[in-house]
Design an enzyme around this catalytic site. Structure first.
Site, PDB file in Angstrom:
ATOM      1  N   TYR A  51       0.677  -1.311  -0.240  1.00 11.87           N
ATOM      2  CA  TYR A  51       0.044  -0.035  -0.322  1.00 11.87           C
ATOM      3  C   TYR A  51       1.016   1.207  -0.085  1.00 11.87           C
ATOM      4  CZ  TYR A  51      -3.792  -3.338   1.430  1.00 11.87           C
ATOM      5  OH  TYR A  51      -4.685  -4.436   1.710  1.00 11.87           O
ATOM      6  N   VAL A 199     -18.809  -3.418   3.009  1.00 15.18           N
ATOM      7  CA  VAL A 199     -19.737  -2.751   2.703  1.00 15.18           C
ATOM      8  C   VAL A 199     -19.914  -2.576   1.070  1.00 15.18           C
ATOM      9  CG1 VAL A 199     -19.776  -1.263   4.737  1.00 15.18           C
ATOM     10  CG2 VAL A 199     -18.267  -0.696   2.810  1.00 15.18           C
ATOM     11  N   ALA A 200     -19.191  -3.565   0.228  1.00 12.92           N
ATOM     12  CA  ALA A 200     -19.249  -3.631  -1.230  1.00 12.92           C
ATOM     13  C   ALA A 200     -18.979  -2.286  -1.954  1.00 12.92           C
ATOM     14  CB  ALA A 200     -20.728  -4.299  -1.573  1.00 12.92           C
ATOM     15  N   LYS A 201     -18.226  -1.699  -1.807  1.00 14.77           N
ATOM     16  CA  LYS A 201     -17.686  -0.215  -2.642  1.00 14.77           C
ATOM     17  C   LYS A 201     -19.031   0.698  -1.947  1.00 14.77           C
ATOM     18  CE  LYS A 201     -15.285  -2.269  -6.411  1.00 14.77           C
ATOM     19  NZ  LYS A 201     -15.120  -2.320  -7.825  1.00 14.77           N
ATOM     20  N   GLY A 202     -19.413   0.649  -0.748  1.00 11.75           N
ATOM     21  CA  GLY A 202     -20.226   1.711  -0.485  1.00 11.75           C
ATOM     22  C   GLY A 202     -21.744   1.403  -0.817  1.00 11.75           C
ATOM     23  N   LEU A 204     -23.585  -1.136   0.329  1.00 16.85           N
ATOM     24  CA  LEU A 204     -24.099  -1.695   1.703  1.00 16.85           C
ATOM     25  C   LEU A 204     -23.815  -0.522   2.789  1.00 16.85           C
ATOM     26  CD1 LEU A 204     -23.402  -5.422   1.667  1.00 16.85           C
ATOM     27  CD2 LEU A 204     -25.710  -4.392   1.218  1.00 16.85           C
ATOM     28  N   THR A 205     -24.224   0.635   2.352  1.00 13.73           N
ATOM     29  CA  THR A 205     -24.278   1.798   3.252  1.00 13.73           C
ATOM     30  C   THR A 205     -25.620   2.700   2.919  1.00 13.73           C
ATOM     31  OG1 THR A 205     -22.873   3.430   1.931  1.00 13.73           O
ATOM     32  CG2 THR A 205     -21.649   1.988   3.162  1.00 13.73           C
TER      33      THR A 205
END
Length: 299
Positions: A51, A199-202, A204-205
């Site tokens: 990273y 959260v699956a790239k947002g 699941l937000t």
């Protein structure tokens, strides 16, 4: 913040972990996020030598210096990069692992790593050599435990029974349920799962409608299927962010779900959602509305 045992190890890690990959390279901003996470009871910080080509470890190391006793640090090895050369290459050789671990220690400013993970792997790797190397590093006190970041069933079946690995990092969420087939196997090998992609790239937000505009599908979901699925989930569950966390943490094999944060605001949203997970106890609708896919490749 509740903690769970990592496999059969002596390590107990927070149910929410902080993923380092999303951290800003601005040390002040990154430090503010890390301090906020630790103050909230998060003790599991996940990074990798890849990273930001090592800079991520260095930034985390600045906080480690102040609060080392509060942190269980996990980093990864195997993607070898050379300064001044674009890209990186896979190198899981014992020689490189032994070289890389000491470079990570220096960047992190510590004399031991809590969880050292192989950052991938193929069935053709020298698994006997890899396992012996990790075991030697553990025996020498350089690392406390080790594991792997992989979604390849054939690799997991080769690695786990032959090793004392305690951690498997896998992408898992209500929108990517492929690991479910393997959770019992992983638990039977005395290891736990640490999830990424929770959260699956947002999607699941509670910003799912906005996130939908940025994608053209997800995993095996077409954009139409994804729209329908998320709309239906939102009808049955008041808070999709809380659902995303609770869906993963309902599994006893999962020790922690690692969530990235590029700002304090994002971290605050995750912490707020975490406070609501106990209110979600019925996942029948979530299971019925989402696909129970299984891995096709690398079996």
């Amino acid at each position: 913040m509740k903690k769970r045992q990592l496999g059969t190890s002596h390590l107990f890690i927070s149910e929410i972990g902080l993923g380092g990959m999303s951290l800003s390279t601005d040390k002040q901003k990154a430090t503010a996020i890390l301090d906020m996470a630790l103050d909230a009871g998060i003790n599991y910080i996940d990074t990798a030598d890849l990273y930001d080509l090592g800079a991520n470890e260095e930034i985390i190391g600045t906080v480690l210096g102040k609060r080392r006793q509060d942190i269980i640090i996990a980093t990864k090895v195997g993607n070898r990069w050379t300064e001044g050369v674009d890209g990186w290459q896979w190198d899981a050789s014992p020689t490189y692992i032994k070289e890389a671990v000491y470079k990570s220690l220096k960047r992190l400013g510590t004399d031991y790593i809590d969880v050292y993970q192989l950052h991938g792997g193929t069935i053709d790797d020298d698994w006997d050599g890899i396992i012996d190397t990790f075991d030697d590093l553990k025996k020498d006190g350089v690392i406390r435990e080790y594991g792997i970041s992989s979604i390849r069933p054939n690799v997991l079946k080769r690695f786990l029974p032959a090793s004392s690995a305690k951690s498997v990092m896998m992408q898992y969420s209500a929108l990517d349920r492929r690991p479910e087939e393997w959770l019992d196997f992983i638990a039977s090998e005395d290891a736990s799962v640490v999830t990424r992609g929770t959260v699956a790239k947002g999607l699941l937000t509670n910003n799912w409608k906005e996130r939908l505009q940025r994608v053209n599908g997800y995993q095996t979901y077409t954009i139409d299927e994804l729209t329908t699925t998320l709309t239906d989930l939102a009808k049955h569950y008041e808070d999709l962010h809380a659902l995303g966390l609770a869906f993963n943490l309902k599994e006893p094999t999962i020790a922690s779900t690692v969530i990235g944060a590029s700002s304090q605001e994002q971290l605050a949203q995750t912490l707020t959602a975490y406070e609501k997970i106990n209110a979600i106890s019925n996942f029948d609708k979530a299971n019925a509305l989402t696909k129970a896919d299984q891995y096709v490749d690398h079996r």
